[in-house]
Design a protein around this motif. Structure first.
Motif, PDB file in Angstrom:
ATOM      1  N   TYR A   1      -4.260  -8.008 -15.347  1.00 53.22           N
ATOM      2  CA  TYR A   1      -3.704  -8.848 -14.279  1.00 53.22           C
ATOM      3  C   TYR A   1      -2.191  -8.663 -14.295  1.00 53.22           C
ATOM      4  O   TYR A   1      -1.543  -8.930 -15.308  1.00 53.22           O
ATOM      5  CB  TYR A   1      -4.074 -10.308 -14.524  1.00 53.22           C
ATOM      6  N   ILE A   2      -1.643  -8.193 -13.194  1.00 54.96           N
ATOM      7  CA  ILE A   2      -0.203  -7.941 -13.100  1.00 54.96           C
ATOM      8  C   ILE A   2       0.355  -8.750 -11.935  1.00 54.96           C
ATOM      9  O   ILE A   2      -0.181  -8.710 -10.823  1.00 54.96           O
ATOM     10  CB  ILE A   2       0.085  -6.443 -12.879  1.00 54.96           C
ATOM     11  N   ALA A   3       1.429  -9.464 -12.212  1.00 56.96           N
ATOM     12  CA  ALA A   3       2.015 -10.329 -11.183  1.00 56.96           C
ATOM     13  C   ALA A   3       3.045  -9.577 -10.348  1.00 56.96           C
ATOM     14  O   ALA A   3       3.748  -8.703 -10.844  1.00 56.96           O
ATOM     15  CB  ALA A   3       2.656 -11.555 -11.840  1.00 56.96           C
ATOM     16  N   LYS A   4       3.122  -9.905  -9.056  1.00 54.01           N
ATOM     17  CA  LYS A   4       4.176  -9.412  -8.165  1.00 54.01           C
ATOM     18  C   LYS A   4       5.338 -10.400  -8.216  1.00 54.01           C
ATOM     19  O   LYS A   4       5.117 -11.615  -8.303  1.00 54.01           O
ATOM     20  CB  LYS A   4       3.676  -9.314  -6.722  1.00 54.01           C
ATOM     21  N   PRO A   5       6.559  -9.908  -8.091  1.00 53.60           N
ATOM     22  CA  PRO A   5       6.973  -8.501  -8.036  1.00 53.60           C
ATOM     23  C   PRO A   5       6.804  -7.849  -9.411  1.00 53.60           C
ATOM     24  O   PRO A   5       6.917  -8.507 -10.431  1.00 53.60           O
ATOM     25  CB  PRO A   5       8.432  -8.581  -7.635  1.00 53.60           C
ATOM     26  N   PHE A   6       6.519  -6.558  -9.424  1.00 56.87           N
ATOM     27  CA  PHE A   6       6.230  -5.851 -10.662  1.00 56.87           C
ATOM     28  C   PHE A   6       7.306  -4.822 -10.961  1.00 56.87           C
ATOM     29  O   PHE A   6       8.018  -4.359 -10.069  1.00 56.87           O
ATOM     30  CB  PHE A   6       4.867  -5.156 -10.581  1.00 56.87           C
ATOM     31  N   GLU A   7       7.420  -4.484 -12.245  1.00 52.10           N
ATOM     32  CA  GLU A   7       8.286  -3.389 -12.665  1.00 52.10           C
ATOM     33  C   GLU A   7       7.482  -2.091 -12.585  1.00 52.10           C
ATOM     34  O   GLU A   7       6.384  -2.010 -13.113  1.00 52.10           O
ATOM     35  CB  GLU A   7       8.771  -3.605 -14.103  1.00 52.10           C
ATOM     36  N   GLU A   8       8.035  -1.085 -11.921  1.00 51.04           N
ATOM     37  CA  GLU A   8       7.298   0.151 -11.687  1.00 51.04           C
ATOM     38  C   GLU A   8       6.799   0.790 -12.985  1.00 51.04           C
ATOM     39  O   GLU A   8       5.637   1.162 -13.103  1.00 51.04           O
ATOM     40  CB  GLU A   8       8.158   1.158 -10.913  1.00 51.04           C
ATOM     41  N   LYS A   9       7.699   0.917 -13.964  1.00 52.21           N
ATOM     42  CA  LYS A   9       7.314   1.597 -15.210  1.00 52.21           C
ATOM     43  C   LYS A   9       6.237   0.823 -15.957  1.00 52.21           C
ATOM     44  O   LYS A   9       5.330   1.416 -16.557  1.00 52.21           O
ATOM     45  CB  LYS A   9       8.539   1.805 -16.097  1.00 52.21           C
ATOM     46  N   GLU A  10       6.317  -0.508 -15.938  1.00 53.79           N
ATOM     47  CA  GLU A  10       5.295  -1.310 -16.604  1.00 53.79           C
ATOM     48  C   GLU A  10       3.956  -1.152 -15.892  1.00 53.79           C
ATOM     49  O   GLU A  10       2.910  -1.002 -16.541  1.00 53.79           O
ATOM     50  CB  GLU A  10       5.695  -2.789 -16.616  1.00 53.79           C
TER      51      GLU A  10
ATOM     52  N   LEU B   1       0.828  -1.208   0.000  1.00 59.47           N
ATOM     53  CA  LEU B   1       0.000   0.000   0.000  1.00 59.47           C
ATOM     54  C   LEU B   1       0.858   1.252   0.000  1.00 59.47           C
ATOM     55  O   LEU B   1       0.604   2.201  -0.769  1.00 59.47           O
ATOM     56  CB  LEU B   1      -0.926   0.005   1.223  1.00 59.47           C
ATOM     57  N   ASP B   2       1.894   1.258   0.837  1.00 54.02           N
ATOM     58  CA  ASP B   2       2.778   2.427   0.935  1.00 54.02           C
ATOM     59  C   ASP B   2       3.537   2.640  -0.378  1.00 54.02           C
ATOM     60  O   ASP B   2       3.690   3.778  -0.848  1.00 54.02           O
ATOM     61  CB  ASP B   2       3.757   2.220   2.093  1.00 54.02           C
ATOM     62  N   LEU B   3       4.018   1.548  -0.979  1.00 50.50           N
ATOM     63  CA  LEU B   3       4.777   1.643  -2.225  1.00 50.50           C
ATOM     64  C   LEU B   3       3.909   2.187  -3.355  1.00 50.50           C
ATOM     65  O   LEU B   3       4.320   3.090  -4.088  1.00 50.50           O
ATOM     66  CB  LEU B   3       5.324   0.266  -2.602  1.00 50.50           C
ATOM     67  N   LEU B   4       2.681   1.650  -3.494  1.00 51.45           N
ATOM     68  CA  LEU B   4       1.799   2.099  -4.565  1.00 51.45           C
ATOM     69  C   LEU B   4       1.374   3.554  -4.370  1.00 51.45           C
ATOM     70  O   LEU B   4       1.225   4.310  -5.344  1.00 51.45           O
ATOM     71  CB  LEU B   4       0.568   1.204  -4.646  1.00 51.45           C
ATOM     72  N   GLU B   5       1.201   3.950  -3.122  1.00 48.19           N
ATOM     73  CA  GLU B   5       0.854   5.348  -2.860  1.00 48.19           C
ATOM     74  C   GLU B   5       1.971   6.273  -3.336  1.00 48.19           C
ATOM     75  O   GLU B   5       1.720   7.309  -3.962  1.00 48.19           O
ATOM     76  CB  GLU B   5       0.593   5.565  -1.371  1.00 48.19           C
ATOM     77  N   LYS B   6       3.227   5.912  -3.062  1.00 48.63           N
ATOM     78  CA  LYS B   6       4.361   6.735  -3.491  1.00 48.63           C
ATOM     79  C   LYS B   6       4.480   6.766  -5.020  1.00 48.63           C
ATOM     80  O   LYS B   6       4.719   7.820  -5.617  1.00 48.63           O
ATOM     81  CB  LYS B   6       5.650   6.199  -2.873  1.00 48.63           C
ATOM     82  N   ILE B   7       4.311   5.603  -5.653  1.00 49.22           N
ATOM     83  CA  ILE B   7       4.459   5.521  -7.111  1.00 49.22           C
ATOM     84  C   ILE B   7       3.449   6.413  -7.828  1.00 49.22           C
ATOM     85  O   ILE B   7       3.802   7.150  -8.756  1.00 49.22           O
ATOM     86  CB  ILE B   7       4.299   4.056  -7.582  1.00 49.22           C
ATOM     87  N   PHE B   8       2.189   6.375  -7.407  1.00 49.61           N
ATOM     88  CA  PHE B   8       1.140   7.087  -8.142  1.00 49.61           C
ATOM     89  C   PHE B   8       0.904   8.507  -7.644  1.00 49.61           C
ATOM     90  O   PHE B   8       0.464   9.367  -8.420  1.00 49.61           O
ATOM     91  CB  PHE B   8      -0.149   6.261  -8.129  1.00 49.61           C
TER      92      PHE B   8
END
Length: 425
Positions: free
Chosen positions: A222-231, A137-144
């Motif tokens: 559908y995106i698998a973890k671990p994911f590439e940020e840019k993708e 949750l914290d990572l996705l918040e920072k990315i977007f």
């Protein structure tokens, strides 16, 4: 860097509009469209030199030369036309590529700085993220967040429906594995209240059966973890953009480009609510083309369609960007004029009626049988108790008056008392 991005964004905002002008010029040969394209190319050339984008300078110069050749040629060369469209496509690609490159650089600069929290970013949408992993949750918040999105975080899947009902969500990102339930069950619940909300599954599971089940239930990606940020960002933005484009297409009439009748009711409720709050007056015009049935009967429906398209195109080009054109029926249209009284709306419509572009459009598509032929009725909102249905009725009465007085004119609604007073003079 901010200046470079600002300039690029200005070009991006203009490039779609100018492509429409380019197509219009190639189809109808209107100098107004060509002038708009040439103005854009001059701006593009200027910006490209300032930003040292040599490839854009070369492409814009070549396109300008081709347009001059095309304009001066008596026999329009199809190969030259294809070359013009190809060069504009190259401009389109170059501008998009530069925007992406500058954006990546700016993100890197933000990551390396200790500045404030993205307070100056343009809002790009609301993303709901549902995951029981606090780190995710914290990572996705920072990315977007750093890309201009507002993020709503949720670790409890049973709160999802309440959040969606209380907030405008543009996209939901769900984990497949959630406490006491799973992502597919949550998708089913979401689809019961919103069949169109874009949903992306972000999961550590790479099992094919899980992916198939998610897509069948209603996941968009559908995106698998671990994911590439840019993708991840690219796929999220593609999904949101596609959804936004669909929303736009759902409120526009496929033939004319005017807004559809269902959107009219939504917009009227919105502007009427604003009026009740701040008393900013608005006006409404009901328009009917006097000669349309005659055009269809004489020239056929294909020509009739072209007349409708040309009518709306020239009408919108003469209106202000704040005005709205809605298609109400076959050849019936409604214009909504925010912050405009009925006298001002009347002047705007009459300016359109007397415009050269309108005259040329009507004559080129259907001959003199359609010369200058539309009637209109106008009214303005009267008070905070004025109902939308009553506003429309008054405009319709004024339109009927214009028809009865010989057509091809605009009438402003008069109250019965004012009408009696005028008749007695």
């Amino acid at each position: 860097m901010e200046i470079r991005q600002s300039l690029i964004h200005r070009l991006i905002m203009k490039k779609d509009e100018q492509f429409s002008n380019l197509i219009q010029y190639c189809l109808y040969g209107k100098n107004k469209n060509l002038n708009n394209v040439e103005s854009f190319l001059r701006t593009l050339n200027k910006f490209s030199k300032v930003l040292d984008f040599k490839s854009l300078v070369n492409i814009s110069n070549e396109l300008k030369e081709c347009l001059i050749l095309y304009k001066n040629s008596s026999n329009k060369d199809k190969n030259l036309l294809f070359k013009i469209l190809e060069l504009y496509s190259d401009i389109y690609s170059e501008v998009e590529k530069l925007d992406t490159e500058l954006f990546d650089i700016s993100i890197d600069d933000e990551n390396n700085s200790e500045g404030s929290k993205y307070s100056n970013l343009v809002h790009k949408g609301n993303i709901l993220v549902v995951d029981d992993d606090v780190m995710v949750l914290d990572l996705l918040e920072k990315i977007f967040s750093k890309r201009g999105y507002d993020i709503i975080l949720c670790s409890n899947p049973f709160h999802v429906i309440k959040i969606i009902k209380e907030n405008r969500i543009d996209l939901a990102i769900l984990d497949l594995v959630l406490p006491e339930t799973d992502g597919c069950d949550v998708i089913e619940l979401i689809r019961k209240i919103d069949s169109r909300l874009p949903i992306i599954i972000l999961s550590g599971s790479t099992d094919t059966e899980n992916k198939i089940r998610a897509f069948r239930i209603g996941a968009d990606d559908y995106i698998a973890k671990p994911f590439e940020e840019k993708e991840l960002v690219a796929r999220v933005e593609r999904t949101i953009t596609r959804h936004m484009n669909f929303k736009i297409s759902s409120i526009e009439d496929g033939l004319t480009g005017a807004y559809v009748k269902s959107y009219f009711w939504r917009k009227m409720k919105e502007i009427n609510k604003t009026y009740r709050r701040n008393q900013k007056i608005f006006s409404l015009a009901f328009i009917d083309m006097d000669c349309f049935k005659n055009i269809n009967d004489t020239y056929g429906h294909l020509i009739g369609d072209e007349v409708l398209k040309c009518f709306v195109w020239t009408l919108r080009s003469s209106l202000r960007f704040t005005d709205y054109v809605f298609r109400f029926g076959g050849d019936e249209f409604v214009i909504l004029f925010p912050e405009t009284n009925e006298e001002q709306a009347y002047n705007i419509l009459e300016r359109f009626r007397n415009s050269i572009d309108y005259d040329k459009c009507m004559k080129s598509n259907a001959g003199i049988v359609c010369e200058g032929a539309f009637s209109a009725g106008i009214t303005e909102v009267k008070n905070v108790y004025d109902k939308i249905e009553d506003i429309i009725k008054r405009a319709d009465i004024a339109l009927y008056k214009a028809k009865m007085q010989g057509k091809n004119k605009t009438c402003i609604y008069e109250t019965p008392s004012a009408l009696m007073e005028n008749n007695s003079l």
